[in-house]
Design an enzyme around this catalytic site. Structure first.
Site, PDB file in Angstrom:
ATOM      1  N   ASP A  41      -1.411  -9.597   8.434  1.00 55.32           N
ATOM      2  CA  ASP A  41      -1.338  -8.893   7.149  1.00 55.32           C
ATOM      3  C   ASP A  41      -0.190  -7.890   7.276  1.00 55.32           C
ATOM      4  O   ASP A  41      -0.331  -6.719   6.953  1.00 55.32           O
ATOM      5  CB  ASP A  41      -2.677  -8.186   6.859  1.00 55.32           C
ATOM      6  CG  ASP A  41      -2.808  -7.779   5.400  1.00 55.32           C
ATOM      7  OD1 ASP A  41      -1.809  -7.907   4.662  1.00 55.32           O
ATOM      8  OD2 ASP A  41      -3.895  -7.321   5.010  1.00 55.32           O
TER       9      ASP A  41
ATOM     10  N   ARG B 201       0.820  -1.224   0.000  1.00 55.21           N
ATOM     11  CA  ARG B 201       0.000   0.000   0.000  1.00 55.21           C
ATOM     12  C   ARG B 201       0.847   1.264   0.000  1.00 55.21           C
ATOM     13  O   ARG B 201       1.798   1.369   0.781  1.00 55.21           O
ATOM     14  CB  ARG B 201      -0.920  -0.003   1.225  1.00 55.21           C
ATOM     15  CG  ARG B 201      -1.970  -1.077   1.143  1.00 55.21           C
ATOM     16  CD  ARG B 201      -2.928  -1.093   2.319  1.00 55.21           C
ATOM     17  NE  ARG B 201      -4.045  -1.986   2.037  1.00 55.21           N
ATOM     18  CZ  ARG B 201      -4.027  -3.312   2.248  1.00 55.21           C
ATOM     19  NH1 ARG B 201      -2.961  -3.879   2.785  1.00 55.21           N
ATOM     20  NH2 ARG B 201      -5.073  -4.047   1.920  1.00 55.21           N
TER      21      ARG B 201
ATOM     22  N   HIS C  99       1.811 -13.122  -5.638  1.00 58.95           N
ATOM     23  CA  HIS C  99       0.742 -13.155  -4.644  1.00 58.95           C
ATOM     24  C   HIS C  99       0.039 -14.518  -4.583  1.00 58.95           C
ATOM     25  O   HIS C  99      -1.191 -14.597  -4.493  1.00 58.95           O
ATOM     26  CB  HIS C  99      -0.260 -12.043  -4.945  1.00 58.95           C
ATOM     27  CG  HIS C  99      -0.977 -11.522  -3.744  1.00 58.95           C
ATOM     28  ND1 HIS C  99      -2.022 -12.178  -3.150  1.00 58.95           N
ATOM     29  CD2 HIS C  99      -0.789 -10.412  -3.008  1.00 58.95           C
ATOM     30  CE1 HIS C  99      -2.452 -11.475  -2.121  1.00 58.95           C
ATOM     31  NE2 HIS C  99      -1.714 -10.402  -2.006  1.00 58.95           N
ATOM     32  N   SER C 100       0.825 -15.590  -4.577  1.00 60.81           N
ATOM     33  CA  SER C 100       0.214 -16.917  -4.437  1.00 60.81           C
ATOM     34  C   SER C 100      -0.221 -17.152  -3.000  1.00 60.81           C
ATOM     35  O   SER C 100       0.443 -16.718  -2.063  1.00 60.81           O
ATOM     36  CB  SER C 100       1.218 -17.996  -4.845  1.00 60.81           C
ATOM     37  OG  SER C 100       1.386 -17.946  -6.232  1.00 60.81           O
ATOM     38  N   TYR C 101      -1.347 -17.858  -2.858  1.00 61.29           N
ATOM     39  CA  TYR C 101      -1.847 -18.273  -1.547  1.00 61.29           C
ATOM     40  C   TYR C 101      -1.455 -19.734  -1.364  1.00 61.29           C
ATOM     41  O   TYR C 101      -1.974 -20.604  -2.056  1.00 61.29           O
ATOM     42  CB  TYR C 101      -3.366 -18.167  -1.491  1.00 61.29           C
ATOM     43  CG  TYR C 101      -3.914 -16.758  -1.467  1.00 61.29           C
ATOM     44  CD1 TYR C 101      -3.871 -15.958  -2.602  1.00 61.29           C
ATOM     45  CD2 TYR C 101      -4.504 -16.245  -0.320  1.00 61.29           C
ATOM     46  CE1 TYR C 101      -4.391 -14.669  -2.583  1.00 61.29           C
ATOM     47  CE2 TYR C 101      -5.033 -14.954  -0.292  1.00 61.29           C
ATOM     48  CZ  TYR C 101      -4.963 -14.182  -1.434  1.00 61.29           C
ATOM     49  OH  TYR C 101      -5.484 -12.907  -1.412  1.00 61.29           O
TER      50      TYR C 101
ATOM     51  N   GLU D 180       4.613 -12.732   0.711  1.00 70.36           N
ATOM     52  CA  GLU D 180       4.954 -11.770  -0.333  1.00 70.36           C
ATOM     53  C   GLU D 180       6.318 -11.160  -0.044  1.00 70.36           C
ATOM     54  O   GLU D 180       6.410 -10.111   0.595  1.00 70.36           O
ATOM     55  CB  GLU D 180       3.874 -10.691  -0.398  1.00 70.36           C
ATOM     56  CG  GLU D 180       2.472 -11.243  -0.601  1.00 70.36           C
ATOM     57  CD  GLU D 180       1.380 -10.257  -0.162  1.00 70.36           C
ATOM     58  OE1 GLU D 180       1.379  -9.107  -0.614  1.00 70.36           O
ATOM     59  OE2 GLU D 180       0.528 -10.648   0.655  1.00 70.36           O
TER      60      GLU D 180
ATOM     61  N   HIS E 244      -1.212  -2.489  -4.428  1.00 78.50           N
ATOM     62  CA  HIS E 244      -0.667  -3.393  -5.448  1.00 78.50           C
ATOM     63  C   HIS E 244      -0.584  -2.779  -6.852  1.00 78.50           C
ATOM     64  O   HIS E 244      -0.979  -3.400  -7.845  1.00 78.50           O
ATOM     65  CB  HIS E 244      -1.493  -4.685  -5.483  1.00 78.50           C
ATOM     66  CG  HIS E 244      -1.380  -5.529  -4.239  1.00 78.50           C
ATOM     67  ND1 HIS E 244      -0.303  -5.485  -3.390  1.00 78.50           N
ATOM     68  CD2 HIS E 244      -2.230  -6.457  -3.689  1.00 78.50           C
ATOM     69  CE1 HIS E 244      -0.476  -6.339  -2.385  1.00 78.50           C
ATOM     70  NE2 HIS E 244      -1.642  -6.932  -2.532  1.00 78.50           N
TER      71      HIS E 244
HETATM   72  C1  FUC Z   1      -2.387  -8.685   0.598  1.00 79.23           C
HETATM   73  C2  FUC Z   1      -2.796  -7.835   1.734  1.00 79.23           C
HETATM   74  C3  FUC Z   1      -3.973  -7.016   1.543  1.00 79.23           C
HETATM   75  C4  FUC Z   1      -5.008  -7.445   0.556  1.00 79.23           C
HETATM   76  C5  FUC Z   1      -4.461  -8.237  -0.599  1.00 79.23           C
HETATM   77  C6  FUC Z   1      -5.457  -9.010  -1.390  1.00 79.23           C
HETATM   78  O1  FUC Z   1      -1.215  -8.281   0.008  1.00 79.23           O
HETATM   79  O2  FUC Z   1      -1.747  -7.053   2.245  1.00 79.23           O
HETATM   80  O3  FUC Z   1      -4.550  -6.619   2.756  1.00 79.23           O
HETATM   81  O4  FUC Z   1      -6.080  -8.036   1.146  1.00 79.23           O
HETATM   82  O5  FUC Z   1      -3.359  -8.973  -0.354  1.00 79.23           O
END
Ligand code: FUC
Length: 344
Positions: free
Chosen positions: A248, A76, A175-177, A309, A101
């Site tokens: 987060d 952010r 941004h993989s989960y 990340e 992002h």
């Molecule tokens: C992450 C978080 C954010 C957001 C995003 C989808 O990087 O830092 O809060 O929800 O992903």
């Protein structure tokens, strides 16, 4: 190593690379999105360890940024503005007054050029994209190259390379989960995490860094030894609460330790170790995932996956003492994150 390529609707393309040890990944030219990463459990059963959407259209404008390359600035930017060389830059506000992002024209929604290569020991996909001057509000024409490589040693490596023709700011990530249970059959509550960091970055209620770097000692943020997430995610710590019930937060890594993060899940026996040259990581525990999104495993739930990340810190744009994200004209941005898969 096996490479396959398929063409999808919308002129999207997907490349899949597979090694002989049961590890494979697939990537889309849209957003450089990782649409699968398969790794074996303790019995040798290969399953997906990242969250993926059932319908590929859900990757368009995805509020969760599932699997995507994030930039130009991951994280952010407070008030969607910053100063650089005495000039003020206004970037896209896409989350209230702040920019998340890379704003609306982020790298996650661009079509990337994709080429593949194969070596004796590895194979990979090279994604390239040009981000023109003032795209999203950011200065400089920036050429970006991201490589996803898989080798025979159970390592998946993401390397980032970029150059700008003007001084700019840049910090890229993926941004993989992750969910090591396999096809997200369990949430990440029983995953154990270890992060080589004794400092995390405090957030305000808009999830913007306050500028305070806090010690993890004696707090739920202390993940210096392997820690089951369940106890921490339900903590009444105000920082965990304001993040929506979970982490987060940015962790700043300690120096001198190659392995920065270990993630493991007892039941499947999968272990993932992360090595990186980045100064920190945003550890996000999927607090915002909800049933509105249909994953391949079914409707999404909170804590279905967690993001690691690895990146530098956009807080450096507004506060002293944070790792910088400035990239000088003509200099090379070069960084990597390596994910190694083991079984216990
Ligand atoms: C992450 C978080 C954010 C957001 C995003 C989808 O990087 O830092 O809060 O929800 O992903």
């Amino acid at each position: 190593m096996k490479i396959t390529e398929q063409t999808l609707p919308n002129d999207w393309k997907e490349v899949t690379i597979e090694n002989e040890q049961g590890i494979s990944f697939s990537v889309l030219n849209y957003g450089g999105i990782l649409t699968s990463l398969n790794a074996p459990d303790r019995n040798g059963n290969s399953e997906n360890v990242v969250l993926t959407y059932e319908n590929y259209d859900d990757y368009i404008g995805d509020p969760n940024y599932l699997g995507a390359i994030i930039g130009r600035v991951a994280g952010r930017v407070h008030n969607s503005s910053f100063q650089l060389n005495g000039n003020e830059y206004i970037v896209h506000a896409n989350e209230g007054k702040n920019s998340l992002h890379g704003g609306n024209e982020g790298l996650n929604s661009k079509i990337w050029e994709m080429t593949t290569y194969k070596n004796a020991d590895s194979a990979g996909v090279i994604l390239t994209v040009e981000s023109p001057h003032l795209e999203g509000g950011y200065p400089g024409n920036v050429s970006i190259q991201v490589t996803y490589e898989l080798n025979h040693h159970n390592q998946f490596v993401i390397s980032y390379h970029a150059k700008s023709d003007e001084d700019t700011v840049l910090t890229l990530t993926n941004h993989s989960y992750f969910n090591l249970s396999g096809n997200a059959k369990r949430t990440v509550l029983d995953h154990e995490v270890q992060i080589a960091s004794d400092q995390y970055v405090e957030l305000d209620t808009d999830l913007i860094p306050t500028g305070n770097i806090k010690s993890v000692e004696g707090t739920p943020f202390d993940l210096q030894s392997k820690t089951a997430l369940r106890s921490r995610l339900f903590s009444d710590d105000p920082q965990i609460q304001l993040a929506g019930g979970g982490f987060d937060h940015t962790y700043l890594f300690k120096d001198g330790q190659q392995e920065k993060i270990v993630l493991q899940e007892e039941e499947s026996g999968r272990v993932m170790t992360i090595e990186t040259d980045q100064p920190g990581v945003v550890f996000y525990t999927g607090n915002g995932l909800s049933g509105e999104q249909l994953l391949t495993k079914g409707p999404a739930q909170k804590h279905d996956g967690l993001c690691l990340e690895t990146q530098s810190s956009p807080a450096s744009l507004h506060h002293p003492g944070f790792p910088s994200i400035e990239l000088k004209a003509g200099e090379t941005y070069q960084t990597y994150t390596k994910f190694t898969f083991d079984r216990k």
